[in-house]
Design an enzyme around this catalytic site. Structure first.
Site, short mmCIF file in Angstrom:
data_model
loop_
_atom_site.label_atom_id
_atom_site.label_comp_id
_atom_site.label_asym_id
_atom_site.label_seq_id
_atom_site.Cartn_x
_atom_site.Cartn_y
_atom_site.Cartn_z
N GLY A 112 13.24 -14.76 6.09
CA GLY A 112 14.35 -13.86 6.63
C GLY A 112 14.76 -13.17 5.21
N ARG A 113 14.16 -13.55 4.10
CA ARG A 113 14.36 -12.72 3.07
C ARG A 113 16.02 -12.74 2.60
NH1 ARG A 113 12.41 -6.61 2.22
NH2 ARG A 113 13.54 -6.36 4.01
N ASP A 130 12.51 -10.89 10.22
CA ASP A 130 14.03 -11.20 9.37
C ASP A 130 15.31 -10.64 10.23
OD1 ASP A 130 12.25 -11.92 7.56
OD2 ASP A 130 12.18 -10.07 6.25
N LEU A 146 3.88 -19.44 9.32
CA LEU A 146 3.69 -19.88 10.74
C LEU A 146 4.74 -19.11 11.49
CD1 LEU A 146 2.22 -22.58 11.68
CD2 LEU A 146 4.57 -23.69 11.74
N GLN A 147 5.91 -18.75 10.97
CA GLN A 147 6.97 -18.07 11.59
C GLN A 147 6.67 -16.59 12.16
OE1 GLN A 147 10.64 -19.23 9.19
NE2 GLN A 147 8.86 -19.37 8.20
N GLY A 162 0.68 -1.20 -0.06
CA GLY A 162 -0.02 -0.06 -0.08
C GLY A 162 0.81 1.22 0.12
N GLY A 207 10.89 -1.29 4.28
CA GLY A 207 10.09 -0.76 3.36
C GLY A 207 9.34 0.38 4.02
#
Ligand code: F6P
Length: 368
Positions: A190-191, A147, A293-294, A83, A124
């Site tokens: 964790g990207r 992350d 879930l994380q 968004g 972000g």
């Protein structure tokens, strides 16, 4: 440093942006109660910035509204990771078009007489915050993400809970892997950073841990499996960060172009590793993706406390007359750093950090 006259603050807004993380509600509660104590009005902007575009997404945060939420996962304000008002998807003549509606958000922020915004989010959200700061919106950032990849803070809230969830899952895989004499490959989030994989992999006694900071050689992972076989251990657990990738290949993504989203959706590396291990070793191999879930569940006591500390520190920062900074943990204190510095990069796992040394001393394969 950008400043504000704290005696003039009467009304503030709070929003949560990006993927949710356990501990968001603790921040909202602490910031709200601390602000109400100053006699300020507090509003929650629902779903990222949507409440600044449409007032039906604004809710007043009162003592009652934030009662009993510290232990709840998710966010009572809702969140969004697509968004961005500077790049907002809208129906145009030729279908969906990306438009910049940030001026409308700034105008509404002023019309609503908000004196400052507390934005709780990851990199972000802080990038968006920085763009709003350029348009004169006074902001305090709070670092959130499972992350743990934000620079400037020792740790983000949400990370500890996610590590615990992933560790529990890895623990459970040992018995089934051993019973079936299989290799189990677990993909964690964790990207582009390996914090979650490294910490949960170590805590969960994984035999190989693959992280984006060390592009892996699958043959090296198989060597570890062979050496365990030779020692009579006929099963192995491999933990892969979703951003891990083979030395001779690239990042594996599920979806490259999601409208309104800056980043691709990662995922699929565990399947790749599963197939390669089965092909090379001939061992029965299975993979699973822990996925969202994380991000769920009740925050750990560490994340609750960190969330409460960050929320209170955000208001304390305004009382000190500081704006356009992010609160950050620098143990044992919570300090602030300029938001413009936070968005300069991401925090990767340093290759010479203690946990990497621990992994090597334990004989865990890092795929190199
Ligand atoms: O940044 C948090 C995170 O959970 C990442 O670990 C993951 O890559 C991404 O968000 C998933 O995003 P989504 O919720 O859009 O699937």
């Amino acid at each position: 440093m950008d400043t504000i006259d704290p005696s003039k603050i009467k009304k503030i807004a709070i929003n949560t942006g990006g993927g949710d993380a356990p501990g968001l509600n603790a921040v909202i509660r602490a910031a709200t109660l601390a602000a109400l104590r100053q006699g300020w009005e507090v509003y929650g902007i629902r779903h990222g910035y949507r409440g600044l575009l449409d007032s039906k997404y604004l809710i007043q945060l009162t003592k009652d509204r934030v009662r009993g939420i510290t232990h709840l996962g998710g966010t009572i304000l809702g969140t969004a990771n697509k968004g961005d008002p500077f790049n907002f998807p809208m129906e145009g003549k030729n279908g969906i078009e990306m438009v910049d509606i940030s001026d409308r958000a700034v105008e509404n922020f002023r019309k609503l007489k908000f004196d400052a915004l507390i934005t709780i989010g990851g990199d972000g959200s802080h990038r968006i915050a920085h763009s709003f700061i350029q348009k004169g919106m006074p902001i305090i950032g709070v670092p959130k993400t499972i992350d743990n990849d934000m620079i400037g803070t020792d740790v983000t809230f949400g990370f500890d809970t996610a590590v615990t969830t992933a560790t529990d899952a890895i623990d459970k895989l040992h018995s089934t892997a051993e019973s079936h004499e299989r290799v189990m490959v677990v993909e964690v989030m964790g990207r582009y950073a390996g914090w979650l994989a490294l910490n949960s992999g170590l805590a969960g006694s994984a035999h190989a841990i693959l992280i984006p900071e060390i592009p892996f050689d699958i043959e090296k992972v198989c060597e570890k499996i062979y050496s365990r076989e030779a020692a009579g251990r006929h099963y192995s657990i491999v933990v892969c960060a979703e951003g891990a990738y083979p030395k001779n290949g690239g990042l594996i993504v599920q979806d490259e172009n999601i409208i309104g989203r800056r980043e691709p959706l990662l995922g699929g590396v565990a399947k790749y590793v599963e197939k390669e291990i089965a092909r090379i070793t001939g061992k029965e191999t299975r993979s699973l993706v822990l996925g969202h879930l994380q991000r769920g569940g009740s925050p750990s006591s560490f994340d609750r406390l960190l969330g409460l500390r960050f929320g209170a520190a955000a208001i304390q920062t305004l009382l000190e007359g500081k704006i356009n900074v992010m609160v950050a943990l620098d143990p044992p204190i919570v300090k602030t750093i300029p938001i413009e510095d936070v968005i300069k990069g991401m925090k990767s796992v340093p290759l010479d950090c203690d946990s990497i040394h621990v992994a090597r001393y334990l004989g865990v394969s890092l795929g190199d």
